[in-house]
Design a protein around this motif. Structure first.
Motif, PDB file in Angstrom:
ATOM      1  N   HIS A   6       0.742  -1.132  -0.155  1.00 35.36           N
ATOM      2  CA  HIS A   6       0.149  -0.252  -0.167  1.00 35.36           C
ATOM      3  C   HIS A   6       0.806   1.272   0.027  1.00 35.36           C
ATOM      4  CE1 HIS A   6      -2.681  -2.993   1.775  1.00 35.36           C
ATOM      5  NE2 HIS A   6      -3.770  -2.361   1.338  1.00 35.36           N
ATOM      6  N   LEU A   7       0.470   2.437  -0.624  1.00 38.67           N
ATOM      7  CA  LEU A   7       0.964   3.763  -0.415  1.00 38.67           C
ATOM      8  C   LEU A   7      -0.017   4.621  -0.157  1.00 38.67           C
ATOM      9  CD1 LEU A   7       3.533   5.404  -0.962  1.00 38.67           C
ATOM     10  CD2 LEU A   7       2.825   5.602  -3.288  1.00 38.67           C
ATOM     11  N   THR A   8       0.127   5.730   0.678  1.00 42.79           N
ATOM     12  CA  THR A   8      -0.831   6.624   0.827  1.00 42.79           C
ATOM     13  C   THR A   8      -0.396   7.829   0.336  1.00 42.79           C
ATOM     14  OG1 THR A   8      -1.611   5.538   2.753  1.00 42.79           O
ATOM     15  CG2 THR A   8      -2.100   7.981   2.739  1.00 42.79           C
ATOM     16  N   ILE A   9      -0.888   8.891  -0.344  1.00 42.17           N
ATOM     17  CA  ILE A   9      -0.722  10.075  -0.798  1.00 42.17           C
ATOM     18  C   ILE A   9      -1.671  11.084  -0.229  1.00 42.17           C
ATOM     19  CG2 ILE A   9       0.797   9.514  -2.576  1.00 42.17           C
ATOM     20  CD1 ILE A   9      -1.594  10.375  -4.514  1.00 42.17           C
ATOM     21  N   ALA A  10      -1.403  12.369   0.301  1.00 37.10           N
ATOM     22  CA  ALA A  10      -2.219  13.231   0.612  1.00 37.10           C
ATOM     23  C   ALA A  10      -2.671  13.945  -0.517  1.00 37.10           C
ATOM     24  CB  ALA A  10      -1.438  14.226   1.687  1.00 37.10           C
ATOM     25  N   VAL A  11      -4.002  13.977  -0.363  1.00 37.55           N
ATOM     26  CA  VAL A  11      -4.780  14.948  -1.530  1.00 37.55           C
ATOM     27  C   VAL A  11      -5.554  16.020  -1.098  1.00 37.55           C
ATOM     28  CG1 VAL A  11      -4.623  13.024  -3.379  1.00 37.55           C
ATOM     29  CG2 VAL A  11      -6.638  13.396  -1.551  1.00 37.55           C
ATOM     30  N   HIS A  12      -5.870  17.263  -1.913  1.00 40.71           N
ATOM     31  CA  HIS A  12      -6.887  18.299  -1.311  1.00 40.71           C
ATOM     32  C   HIS A  12      -8.220  17.739  -1.342  1.00 40.71           C
ATOM     33  CE1 HIS A  12      -3.243  20.751  -2.957  1.00 40.71           C
ATOM     34  NE2 HIS A  12      -3.741  21.505  -1.929  1.00 40.71           N
ATOM     35  N   ASP A  13      -8.627  17.035  -2.163  1.00 39.08           N
ATOM     36  CA  ASP A  13     -10.008  16.612  -2.273  1.00 39.08           C
ATOM     37  C   ASP A  13     -10.250  15.186  -2.831  1.00 39.08           C
ATOM     38  OD1 ASP A  13     -12.648  15.765  -3.210  1.00 39.08           O
ATOM     39  OD2 ASP A  13     -13.169  17.921  -3.568  1.00 39.08           O
ATOM     40  N   TYR A  14     -10.431  14.131  -2.148  1.00 40.39           N
ATOM     41  CA  TYR A  14     -10.064  12.784  -2.418  1.00 40.39           C
ATOM     42  C   TYR A  14     -11.134  12.462  -3.477  1.00 40.39           C
ATOM     43  CZ  TYR A  14     -13.833  10.635   0.587  1.00 40.39           C
ATOM     44  OH  TYR A  14     -15.044  10.250   1.166  1.00 40.39           O
ATOM     45  N   ASN A  15     -12.280  13.025  -3.462  1.00 40.37           N
ATOM     46  CA  ASN A  15     -13.590  12.871  -4.635  1.00 40.37           C
ATOM     47  C   ASN A  15     -12.772  13.327  -5.941  1.00 40.37           C
ATOM     48  OD1 ASN A  15     -15.641  11.720  -2.953  1.00 40.37           O
ATOM     49  ND2 ASN A  15     -15.736  13.631  -1.832  1.00 40.37           N
ATOM     50  N   ILE A  16     -12.230  14.324  -6.018  1.00 39.21           N
ATOM     51  CA  ILE A  16     -11.610  14.789  -7.210  1.00 39.21           C
ATOM     52  C   ILE A  16     -10.472  13.780  -7.640  1.00 39.21           C
ATOM     53  CG2 ILE A  16     -10.126  16.422  -8.547  1.00 39.21           C
ATOM     54  CD1 ILE A  16     -11.904  18.581  -6.982  1.00 39.21           C
ATOM     55  N   SER A  17      -9.712  13.521  -6.915  1.00 42.43           N
ATOM     56  CA  SER A  17      -8.570  12.526  -7.381  1.00 42.43           C
ATOM     57  C   SER A  17      -9.261  11.133  -7.456  1.00 42.43           C
ATOM     58  CB  SER A  17      -7.474  12.488  -6.001  1.00 42.43           C
ATOM     59  OG  SER A  17      -7.079  13.558  -5.811  1.00 42.43           O
ATOM     60  N   ARG A  18     -10.068  10.566  -6.687  1.00 44.89           N
ATOM     61  CA  ARG A  18     -10.655   9.464  -7.016  1.00 44.89           C
ATOM     62  C   ARG A  18     -11.202   9.272  -8.488  1.00 44.89           C
ATOM     63  NH1 ARG A  18     -15.660   7.967  -3.700  1.00 44.89           N
ATOM     64  NH2 ARG A  18     -16.302   9.893  -4.696  1.00 44.89           N
ATOM     65  N   GLU A  19     -11.876  10.361  -8.764  1.00 44.41           N
ATOM     66  CA  GLU A  19     -12.485  10.401 -10.025  1.00 44.41           C
ATOM     67  C   GLU A  19     -11.591  10.363 -11.384  1.00 44.41           C
ATOM     68  OE1 GLU A  19     -13.697  11.905 -14.001  1.00 44.41           O
ATOM     69  OE2 GLU A  19     -12.542  13.230 -12.485  1.00 44.41           O
ATOM     70  N   TRP A  20     -10.413  11.205 -10.982  1.00 39.85           N
ATOM     71  CA  TRP A  20      -9.135  11.191 -11.673  1.00 39.85           C
ATOM     72  C   TRP A  20      -8.466   9.829 -12.184  1.00 39.85           C
ATOM     73  CZ3 TRP A  20      -3.812  10.910 -12.483  1.00 39.85           C
ATOM     74  CH2 TRP A  20      -3.407  11.448 -13.580  1.00 39.85           C
ATOM     75  N   TYR A  21      -8.147   9.481 -10.954  1.00 41.57           N
ATOM     76  CA  TYR A  21      -7.571   7.980 -11.058  1.00 41.57           C
ATOM     77  C   TYR A  21      -8.487   7.021 -11.727  1.00 41.57           C
ATOM     78  CZ  TYR A  21      -3.261   9.448  -8.803  1.00 41.57           C
ATOM     79  OH  TYR A  21      -2.109  10.252  -8.261  1.00 41.57           O
ATOM     80  N   VAL A  22      -9.316   6.924 -11.313  1.00 43.26           N
ATOM     81  CA  VAL A  22     -10.211   5.948 -11.984  1.00 43.26           C
ATOM     82  C   VAL A  22     -10.678   6.158 -13.423  1.00 43.26           C
ATOM     83  CG1 VAL A  22     -12.841   4.932 -11.978  1.00 43.26           C
ATOM     84  CG2 VAL A  22     -11.616   5.479  -9.805  1.00 43.26           C
ATOM     85  N   ARG A  23     -10.684   7.380 -13.816  1.00 38.33           N
ATOM     86  CA  ARG A  23     -11.130   7.737 -15.147  1.00 38.33           C
ATOM     87  C   ARG A  23      -9.824   7.655 -16.055  1.00 38.33           C
ATOM     88  NH1 ARG A  23     -10.674  12.426 -18.232  1.00 38.33           N
ATOM     89  NH2 ARG A  23      -9.974  13.656 -16.430  1.00 38.33           N
ATOM     90  N   VAL A  24      -8.792   8.257 -15.486  1.00 38.93           N
ATOM     91  CA  VAL A  24      -7.511   8.164 -16.251  1.00 38.93           C
ATOM     92  C   VAL A  24      -6.769   6.829 -16.285  1.00 38.93           C
ATOM     93  CG1 VAL A  24      -5.292   9.414 -16.454  1.00 38.93           C
ATOM     94  CG2 VAL A  24      -7.486  10.915 -15.950  1.00 38.93           C
ATOM     95  N   LEU A  25      -6.484   6.485 -15.316  1.00 31.18           N
ATOM     96  CA  LEU A  25      -5.667   5.348 -14.950  1.00 31.18           C
ATOM     97  C   LEU A  25      -6.321   3.961 -14.732  1.00 31.18           C
ATOM     98  CD1 LEU A  25      -2.754   6.343 -12.683  1.00 31.18           C
ATOM     99  CD2 LEU A  25      -2.778   6.500 -15.240  1.00 31.18           C
ATOM    100  N   GLY A  26      -7.784   4.087 -14.853  1.00 34.64           N
ATOM    101  CA  GLY A  26      -8.368   2.780 -14.667  1.00 34.64           C
ATOM    102  C   GLY A  26      -8.469   1.964 -13.474  1.00 34.64           C
ATOM    103  N   LEU A  27      -7.947   2.829 -12.181  1.00 31.28           N
ATOM    104  CA  LEU A  27      -7.954   2.037 -11.004  1.00 31.28           C
ATOM    105  C   LEU A  27      -9.114   1.877 -10.530  1.00 31.28           C
ATOM    106  CD1 LEU A  27      -4.867   3.944  -9.146  1.00 31.28           C
ATOM    107  CD2 LEU A  27      -4.834   1.877 -10.786  1.00 31.28           C
ATOM    108  N   LYS A  28      -9.421   0.666  -9.773  1.00 30.60           N
ATOM    109  CA  LYS A  28     -10.566   0.225  -9.198  1.00 30.60           C
ATOM    110  C   LYS A  28     -10.702   0.622  -7.712  1.00 30.60           C
ATOM    111  CE  LYS A  28     -11.295  -2.164 -13.026  1.00 30.60           C
ATOM    112  NZ  LYS A  28     -11.144  -1.200 -13.927  1.00 30.60           N
ATOM    113  N   VAL A  29     -11.842   0.954  -7.421  1.00 27.45           N
ATOM    114  CA  VAL A  29     -11.999   1.337  -5.970  1.00 27.45           C
ATOM    115  C   VAL A  29     -12.082  -0.036  -4.972  1.00 27.45           C
ATOM    116  CG1 VAL A  29     -13.858   2.201  -4.152  1.00 27.45           C
ATOM    117  CG2 VAL A  29     -13.542   3.348  -6.471  1.00 27.45           C
TER     118      VAL A  29
END
Length: 122
Positions: A6-29
């Motif tokens: 696992h790796l944790t990164i700090a983000v300003h808005d995890y909802n915006i980051s979630r949408e980006w990583y799922v849409r752009v990289l195809g990561l799964k929740v």
């Protein structure tokens, strides 16, 4: 045995980051802790936690490397979905690949094994 899992990164808005990583990289929740963090998983089972930062000033100090099936295909896809790329696939000091920047300023480098070998990656 030791294995980075696992790796944790700090983000300003995890909802915006979630949408980006799922849409752009195809990561799964994998799972979510509402208003706190979300766990996203890649195809190999590695989990990236996006943790809501308690402060506004995030200074990204990590570079995330993602192996892809074909960096040229990934680059064309990113251009199609209008994701800004730092640079197209090319030889860099770290090997052959391309780079993106996520919504919080983290640099992501994408590469694939074939071009690293054929083009003399680092």
């Amino acid at each position: 045995m030791i294995k980075l899992d696992h790796l944790t990164i700090a983000v300003h808005d995890y909802n915006i980051s979630r949408e980006w990583y799922v849409r752009v990289l195809g990561l799964k929740v994998e799972f979510e802790v509402p208003e706190r963090a979300i766990a996203l998983q890649d195809d190999a089972g590695f989990t990236l936690f996006l943790e809501q930062a308690p402060v506004r000033n995030i200074e990204p100090s990590s570079v995330l490397y993602f192996q892809v099936d074909d960096v040229h295909t990934a680059y064309r896809r990113f251009r199609t979905i209008r994701v800004d790329c730092v640079h197209p696939p090319e030889k860099q000091f770290w090997g052959y690949g391309m780079a993106l920047i996520d919504p919080d300023g983290y640099r992501l480098r994408l590469w694939y094994e074939k071009t690293m070998k054929e083009l003399g990656g680092a």
